[in-house]
Design an enzyme around this catalytic site. Structure first.
Site, mmCIF file in Angstrom:
data_model
loop_
_atom_site.group_PDB
_atom_site.id
_atom_site.type_symbol
_atom_site.label_atom_id
_atom_site.label_comp_id
_atom_site.label_asym_id
_atom_site.label_seq_id
_atom_site.Cartn_x
_atom_site.Cartn_y
_atom_site.Cartn_z
ATOM 1 N N GLY A 56 -74.658 37.067 17.411
ATOM 2 C CA GLY A 56 -73.235 37.012 17.109
ATOM 3 C C GLY A 56 -73.040 37.273 15.628
ATOM 4 N N GLN A 61 -68.922 37.342 7.532
ATOM 5 C CA GLN A 61 -70.338 37.433 7.196
ATOM 6 C C GLN A 61 -70.692 38.790 6.595
ATOM 7 O OE1 GLN A 61 -71.694 35.624 11.184
ATOM 8 N NE2 GLN A 61 -73.325 35.107 9.737
ATOM 9 N N CYS A 104 -78.533 30.954 11.612
ATOM 10 C CA CYS A 104 -77.408 31.768 11.163
ATOM 11 C C CYS A 104 -77.930 32.922 10.320
ATOM 12 C CB CYS A 104 -76.446 30.907 10.345
ATOM 13 S SG CYS A 104 -75.007 31.792 9.733
ATOM 14 N N LEU A 105 -77.378 34.106 10.539
ATOM 15 C CA LEU A 105 -77.798 35.265 9.752
ATOM 16 C C LEU A 105 -77.458 35.106 8.276
ATOM 17 C CD1 LEU A 105 -76.775 38.123 12.216
ATOM 18 C CD2 LEU A 105 -79.064 37.177 11.803
ATOM 19 N N HIS A 146 -70.091 28.631 17.223
ATOM 20 C CA HIS A 146 -70.657 28.984 15.913
ATOM 21 C C HIS A 146 -69.803 30.057 15.234
ATOM 22 C CE1 HIS A 146 -74.273 29.746 13.246
ATOM 23 N NE2 HIS A 146 -73.623 30.888 13.099
ATOM 24 N N GLU A 147 -69.470 31.116 15.978
ATOM 25 C CA GLU A 147 -68.687 32.212 15.389
ATOM 26 C C GLU A 147 -67.257 31.781 15.078
ATOM 27 O OE1 GLU A 147 -70.402 34.572 14.259
ATOM 28 O OE2 GLU A 147 -72.186 34.112 15.441
ATOM 29 N N HIS A 150 -67.288 30.026 11.805
ATOM 30 C CA HIS A 150 -67.330 30.971 10.684
ATOM 31 C C HIS A 150 -65.928 31.412 10.283
ATOM 32 C CE1 HIS A 150 -71.407 31.829 9.535
ATOM 33 N NE2 HIS A 150 -71.791 32.100 10.778
#
Length: 188
Positions: A56, A61, A104-105, A146-147, A150
């Protein structure tokens, strides 16, 4: 038989914003224009997510402060969920709360047991403005939550407490990508 382009195949891989970047902490703005620029952003999100081996990716991000994210994520039964959501809003988060591994990226290499609801329903729109409703369970529910976090300026480490939080913050301070400014920068 060809079914159209693979998501992200026409997109550009953009640099990921890492922990400490203010773009990750700013709540994103609602999308108001469903146009070619939005479609290009979604393609770039897919391309960047795939290049980083994620499941995702939210627009902030990659430094774009708009409420949109993409996903290509399995659920606990290994069913693949592929899509995007513009202006997502959670309308249900219920079921048991499960503590599971989450990364997380924007915090590469960091993973921690993070509590999330096992079931979630998200409503929003597609890139063309059509209404969409997405229901997720298990790992896919974790991804959707999670997204959405963000887009509100949140990170999974915000959901950690006690020893798990202290360990995560210590790992961030030691990471090669850690923000400058000492412990205060990490406690954001």
């Amino acid at each position: 038989m060809r079914h159209g382009a693979i998501p992200g195949s026409r997109g550009a891989v953009r640099p990921l914003r890492l922990f400490g970047d203010p773009a990750l902490r700013a709540p994103c703005e609602e999308v108001t224009a469903y146009d070619a620029e939005l479609a290009r952003l979604i393609e770039d999100l897919y391309a960047t997510m795939y290049a980083a081996h994620g499941v995702g990716l939210a627009a902030n991000q990659i430094g774009v402060g708009l409420r949109v994210f993409v996903f290509d994520c399995p659920d606990d039964e290994d069913h693949r969920h592929l899509g995007h959501v513009v202006n997502p809003r959670p309308v249900a988060a219920d079921g048991v709360t499960v503590r599971g591994p989450e990364g997380c990226l924007s915090l590469p290499g960091l993973e921690a047991g993070t509590p999330r609801h096992d079931h979630v329903v998200i409503e929003g729109a597609t890139m063309t403005g059509e209404p969409v409703r997405i229901e997720g369970t298990g790992f896919f529910a974790r991804c959707l939550q999670h997204e959405c976090d963000h887009l509100d300026g949140g990170l999974f480490i915000d959901r950690l407490a006690g020893l798990r939080r202290r360990r995560a913050l210590r790992a961030i301070r030691r990471a090669p990508w850690a923000p400058t400014g000492g412990a205060d920068a990490v406690e954001a």
